[in-house]
Design a protein around this motif. Sequence first.
Motif, short mmCIF file in Angstrom:
data_model
loop_
_atom_site.label_atom_id
_atom_site.label_comp_id
_atom_site.label_asym_id
_atom_site.label_seq_id
_atom_site.Cartn_x
_atom_site.Cartn_y
_atom_site.Cartn_z
N VAL A 191 1.02 5.73 -0.06
CA VAL A 191 0.24 6.93 0.19
C VAL A 191 1.06 8.13 -0.28
CG1 VAL A 191 1.11 7.22 2.53
CG2 VAL A 191 -1.12 8.18 1.92
N ALA A 246 -5.16 1.54 7.83
CA ALA A 246 -4.30 2.72 7.74
C ALA A 246 -5.15 3.93 7.37
CB ALA A 246 -3.20 2.50 6.71
N ILE A 247 -6.10 3.71 6.50
CA ILE A 247 -6.99 4.81 6.12
C ILE A 247 -7.84 5.22 7.32
CG2 ILE A 247 -8.79 5.55 4.52
CD1 ILE A 247 -7.79 3.39 2.61
N GLN A 262 0.85 -1.18 0.00
CA GLN A 262 0.00 0.00 0.00
C GLN A 262 0.89 1.24 0.00
OE1 GLN A 262 -2.23 0.10 3.60
NE2 GLN A 262 -3.80 1.50 2.85
N GLN A 316 -5.62 -3.01 3.88
CA GLN A 316 -5.26 -1.62 3.66
C GLN A 316 -6.13 -0.63 4.42
OE1 GLN A 316 -5.71 -3.05 0.01
NE2 GLN A 316 -3.67 -3.91 0.22
N ALA A 317 -7.36 -1.03 4.67
CA ALA A 317 -8.29 -0.06 5.24
C ALA A 317 -7.85 0.51 6.59
CB ALA A 317 -9.69 -0.67 5.33
N ARG A 355 -6.09 7.41 9.59
CA ARG A 355 -6.05 8.78 9.07
C ARG A 355 -7.40 9.47 9.23
NH1 ARG A 355 -2.95 10.25 4.54
NH2 ARG A 355 -0.81 9.63 4.91
N THR A 408 -5.22 6.49 -0.14
CA THR A 408 -4.05 5.63 -0.33
C THR A 408 -4.24 4.82 -1.61
OG1 THR A 408 -4.74 3.59 0.79
CG2 THR A 408 -3.82 5.35 2.17
N ARG A 459 3.91 3.25 8.54
CA ARG A 459 4.39 4.03 7.40
C ARG A 459 3.22 4.69 6.66
NH1 ARG A 459 5.32 3.19 2.04
NH2 ARG A 459 4.58 1.04 2.10
N ILE A 460 2.16 3.90 6.41
CA ILE A 460 1.05 4.44 5.63
C ILE A 460 0.20 5.39 6.47
CG2 ILE A 460 -1.00 3.87 4.27
CD1 ILE A 460 1.58 2.95 3.04
#
Lengths: 249, 299, 236, 358, 310
Positions: B128, D208-209, B126, D205-206, D212, B220, D236-237
């Motif tokens: 960003v 990390a979102i 992933q 992946q979600a 945020r 992302t 990191r993300i």
Amino acid sequence: MLAIKSLSRSFGGVAAVDNVSFDVQSGHVHSVIGPNGAGKTTLFNLISGVYEPSSGEVLLDNTPINGLPPEELARRGMCRTFQNLQICMNMTACENVMLGAHLHANTGLWSGFLGLTRTADRKLEARAYELMDYVGVESARHAHATQLSFGVLKRLEIARALAANPRLLLLDEPAAGLNDSETHAVGELIRKIAAGGTTVLLVEHDMKMVMAISDHIVVMDQGKKLAEGTAQQVRANPAVVAAYLGVDA
Amino acid sequence: MFNRTTYKKMSDLPQFLFSGLTTGAVYALAALGFSLIYNASGVINFAQGDFLMLSAMVTATLLTKGMALSGSIAIGIAVTVLVGVLLYRLAIQPAGNADVVTLIIITIGASIFIQGVVQVTLGKNQQVLPPWTGDAPLQILGAYVLPQALWVLGTAAVLVAGCAIFFKGTLTGKAMLAVAANRMAAMAVGIPAKRVLQLSFGLSALLGAVAGVVSAPITTTVYDIGLMLGMKGFVAATLGGLGSGVGAVVGGLLVGILEALVAGYISSAYKDAVPFVLIILLLLVMPHGLFGSRKTDRV
Amino acid sequence: MSSATVLKVTGLTSGYGRIEALRGVDLELKAGQLVALVGANGAGKTTLLRTLSGLITARSGTVELLGQDITRLAAETRVRRGLAQVLEGRQVFGPLSVIDNLRLGGYTHKPDPDRIEEMFNLFPILRTKKDQAAWQLSGGQQQMLAMGRALMSRPKVLLLDEPSMGLAPLLVKEVFEVIKRLKDSGVPILLVEQNARAALAIADHGYVLETGRIALSGPASELAADERVRSAYLGI
Amino acid sequence: ADGPIKIGAIVSATGPASFLGDPQQKTLEQYVAKINTEGGVLGRKLSLVLYDDASDANKANAFARRLIIQDEVDIILGASSTGSTMAMVPQIDAAKIPNISLAAASVIVEPVKPFVFKMPHSDRMAAYKVLEDMKKRGFTQVALLSDTGGFGKSGRTETLKAAEALGMKIVEDQTYGEKDTDMTPQLTRAKSSPAQAILLFGTGQAPAIIARNYQQLAIKQPLYTTHGQASLEFVRIAGKASEGIRMPSPALLIAKALPANDPQRKVSVDYATSYETKFKSDVSTFGGYAHDALYLAVDAIKRAGGTDKAKVRAAIEATKGFVGVSGIYTMTPQDHMGLDNSAFRMVEIVNGAFKEVR
Amino acid sequence: MNQRLPLILTALALIALPFALPNNFMLDIAIRIGLAAIAVIGLNLLMGFAGQISIGHAAFVAIGAYGSAIVATRFGWPPLLSIPVSAVGAAIVAWLIAKPILRLKGHSLTMATLGLGVIVNIVLINEVDWTGGPDGMPVPPLAFGSFALVKLGHWYILVAALLFVAIVLSLNLFGSPAGRALRGLHGSEYAARVVGVDVSAFKVRVFIASAVFATVSGSLTGHYLAFISPSIASFAHSVELATMVVLGGMSSTFGAVLGAALLTMLPQLVGGLHGYEAIVFGLVLMLTMMFMPKGLVPSIALRLKKNKGK
Ligand SMILES: Nc1ncnc2c1ncn2[C@@H]1O[C@H](COP(=O)(O)OP(=O)(O)OP(=O)(O)O)[C@@H](O)[C@H]1O
Ligand SMILES: Nc1ncnc2c1ncn2[C@@H]1O[C@H](COP(=O)(O)OP(=O)(O)OP(=O)(O)O)[C@@H](O)[C@H]1O
Ligand SMILES: CC(C)C[C@H](N)C(=O)O
Ligand SMILES: [Mg+2]
Ligand SMILES: [Mg+2]
């Protein structure tokens, strides 16, 4: 057998067909003529259920058929061809004609799956070939629809309509794209169809053919009925001459 | 089930709307790309979502290699446009007069291929991008909004306007429509059909690429995100009326807002299903979508 | 009128897939001439015109336009060099407006509002429908639009595929007059018409196409008098 | 005399679960090679047959059959996700071939299936670990956010049960899709709810979102996640947004901070360094499970003295005190996971690194 | 056109195949191909014959798989009964949604079918108590009384027989009046209607028929794999099914089989190319469609004819 009563249809304020009435006698060849954009095709679309009228009525055998879909009208014996070709380009020429016989075949999905229609189908095929010969496209017997020229497709459509065995046949410019000899042949064909008891309603710009084969002619202009009568009567009508035929027709 | 309906505050509405608008704007940009290629060729480009992914992935990779943000973005976009053009040149054009469904399958193949290449070369992680103008959320009408969301909305607005001008105001735009309407007639009047089609692929790759880099700081990105974005974009485009620029945008925003509202007020478990039900119902009433043109043939 | 040859076709063969629709056609169109091409359905008339305009690629033989070999050129280049075609079956751009259809007719040239105005004068009905989508027009109206679209590029050579199809008698006359006028203004024209009588009447020269081959050719008046032509195409 | 020992593996190297499968594939390839250069096992080389199920359970099923029938492997490692593992189980049962799964859900080993074992801590353990930590801090009302994938879904069920058992209350119960890109609506609801803390149960992946989004909404309630995020990749993300997030994790993440006498220190540090040097990316606990599974299998094969499937199975079941990067495993006929909660450490992200909470 | 010859050849090929296959793994693949082919033959009726593009057809495969699994496990019905029950259930579902959905045309229809697939997928994921949620659920083996179907050989016989039946049904339909009506409404709805084809009724019927094919395939797949998960209803699976139809050649029955075969085998063939599977897979898909735009079977047939002509 067909009665048109004060039929109207407009598109965005423009009256394509405007309060048109006339009757069609059974067994006759009945023509509708008029300048481009007069509303002839729209009239056909109203009669055959492609469009719904804004107002007015269409009677087939004295029963109103307004708002009935084309397939229901087909069941009642009406069939038509199109000014803008409607050939199934994913089938062979012959299959197109066989499709015309839809109502005279066993069209159940089960019968289809189980292959119960094979023998009947062979007969249908033979009949389709006959009809193709009849309209003069015997050369297309083994062709795929995509391989045919415009004029051939035009006549293939007539064969398909005939395969439906209609009582009332609507032909929209069947001679467009045919030369004089071929037009002549189609004219004779239409007469033969009528003689066989099928009523024909015809839209056509080839006056020679129209005048030669029509029992009755309706003239339209700007959506309205301008005149009506036999070939002689129409030809003698100065309004018709001015709007449509021109002096030396 | 307990608690499903416990705390639904009206005061959360602005937040839901802003969230929906932001996601919706990304969908809208994806939808716009769909509409563009559809307008020129009748093809639904399944690789459209991958354009969004590609530009962001390339940009992110260059960033980690130490390149400046603006340069990375420029290259990310350029690479994506090139891929769009190549997709046409190498895969669509050679197929000649193939049916639209055939071309659609080719784009599916292309989508898989692009993902494969990205995954092998840029990796499966992933990624960003940094926000363009900081990440301190702004408070608007009680909602917390990221500055980047305004970038997304603004970019969407600009691109939509650009597309509208292109199709309504330029002869090239009209030629594109003409090629889709009747390829042979277009060639007969001297429109270079192949070049126009190539342009449409290039432009929609550009739309996708811009959408990708502008939204990646929020959403992302990852090599296989294209499928989801593509699907949402297609839904949005169809909802709005495929081929209509305004439709793509309205469709995109609507899907985004619906998702946010359903998640916020009804059920987050069925948040993807409820919009679909509504959209199908809407299509039943308006079969050509909100702004789609009606039929274009006569008999 | 013996003058330069504007279009010269030699040994042209062409077709679709396995079908060979043209088998070695030779044909010539001279400056200021109107040449009529007649033939039964499926003879290959449309195929010939499409091959000339580059919509279908020739399999062998050559096509020369104004002395230059154009056999391998793309359709748009041919248009730019002055070739224009009215396609069989109208083929308007359905979703586009009438006026946009006309504009696109002049795609290879500079925008030319005057020319659009001329077309509107030629076919006044188009003016009243100028903002309507072309598919909404009636069949005959679309035919006029197709003709107008082809004329937009002020062609140096015009290929007409059944331009009178679906037109009312008065308009047929008018279209033939337009054709004649164009010819008189010096535009050489290759005309395919089912209305062979009318076509031969205004043509200088004629060709008869049968199953992909030129079966007959000669001055139009001679052809019109030919027994075979009369019985096969003129319905006499 | 004997040919190589064939290790079969199915991982989700691509598709939505590739964040799990990718490091697992890398780990397996790296360590099989390493073992071989060190002389193999029982004098035989290892040969790895690895397939990517592309995160599709049906493909996992097909590849399992392929490993069994075509490749005739001796043991199967994987799959990466619970769904894929469960899709393989019928084949495993029928072929009576030992299997060590790299997926988490309790259903994999409950009820116990004779040939199926698994490496990761279960979702139930994670739920308890987190809720207990919350309780310690005085939070009793919790908002739960879980993904609709296998891990999140069963994690949600386990959390609901655990909350009841611990006398806590889930006051907001939200879900999201694994591929969603905006979770602010769900978080907004959590924010407006009386919840005192938020638990995020999911992988991929979600999260990390979500971190945020959490930061964007300026949410005050502390955010917890699970071992589904136990990787620096997540930090990191998520960037600054990950600060202060707590999660239960195997020792691997804090390997270098472990006291020298910690039995897991050496193996964890070794794995982390060699992975990071070789692949230039952050080590993850997911790859760690693959590392442990491989060594556990090798250990069992050694103890079984060969690759007889029944013997290897029995040997795995008899594993005692096996030290891996994910914990210290002791299997029993009733427990095919072999971990207890002590192997799980509560960590917090501080200045972009994992710190153990004590 | 002789219909017998290809059928006899097919029968022979189906009989000979297991003897030609080197091992059970190949037999397993053959069975999977057969199962997929049954669904694809059904989808071809809808897409190839009637021209109604669906990218949600995996929903019906899933309804078959889950229907049969749920009826068998939660209600304890014998699988022999659960398969027809779920087929009837799917037919009813298809019937209920067909009418409104099939009024849509072109991309709107495509979109609606996509939505259908997504909705079914989400329901399967969320209704954990019934479906086991995203982790999926085990499916009991197919049993006829006390005889349970577990041997690959037995499965092969069953699947090959059903595939053969499906091929026969589809070929029969193609050349029948009903088949012409379907293809006719594909070619031109107006043309079909004016000769009396009740277009909406035919669309509904073929939708149901294709749903039943998919359901039967799905039920058997579930029993065969002994385990199912919601990915069976995923968008990707729907697209895969549609791709199989187009790849083989729209409206070609043998094409459907070939399309299913190719796309089922391809992932296995490239399964060893770690990391490069997607690249190869995508390339093969693109190149096939570029050079055989009409699909495998029609393009190959055309080429054979050409050679004969020379
Ligand atoms: N669907 C439609 N939408 C808008 N206008 C329409 C539509 N159908 C027909 N019209 C308009 O109605 C008028 C009549 O059209 P119609 O096609 O009936 O003419 P026609 O008599 O058949 O002409 P032609 O001889 O050229 O075929 C035309 O001006 C046409 O533009
Ligand atoms: N797209 C096509 N694919 C295959 N064969 C075609 C195609 N179009 C035309 N043909 C065949 O090519 C030959 C010539 O057709 P063409 O259309 O040129 O005839 P035409 O003289 O224009 O006839 P018409 O008077 O009917 O318009 C015919 O035999 C026709 O069947
Ligand atoms: C945390 C992971 C090891 C769990 C994995 N996602 C599963 O499905 O079980
Ligand atoms: Mg008309
Ligand atoms: Mg022609």
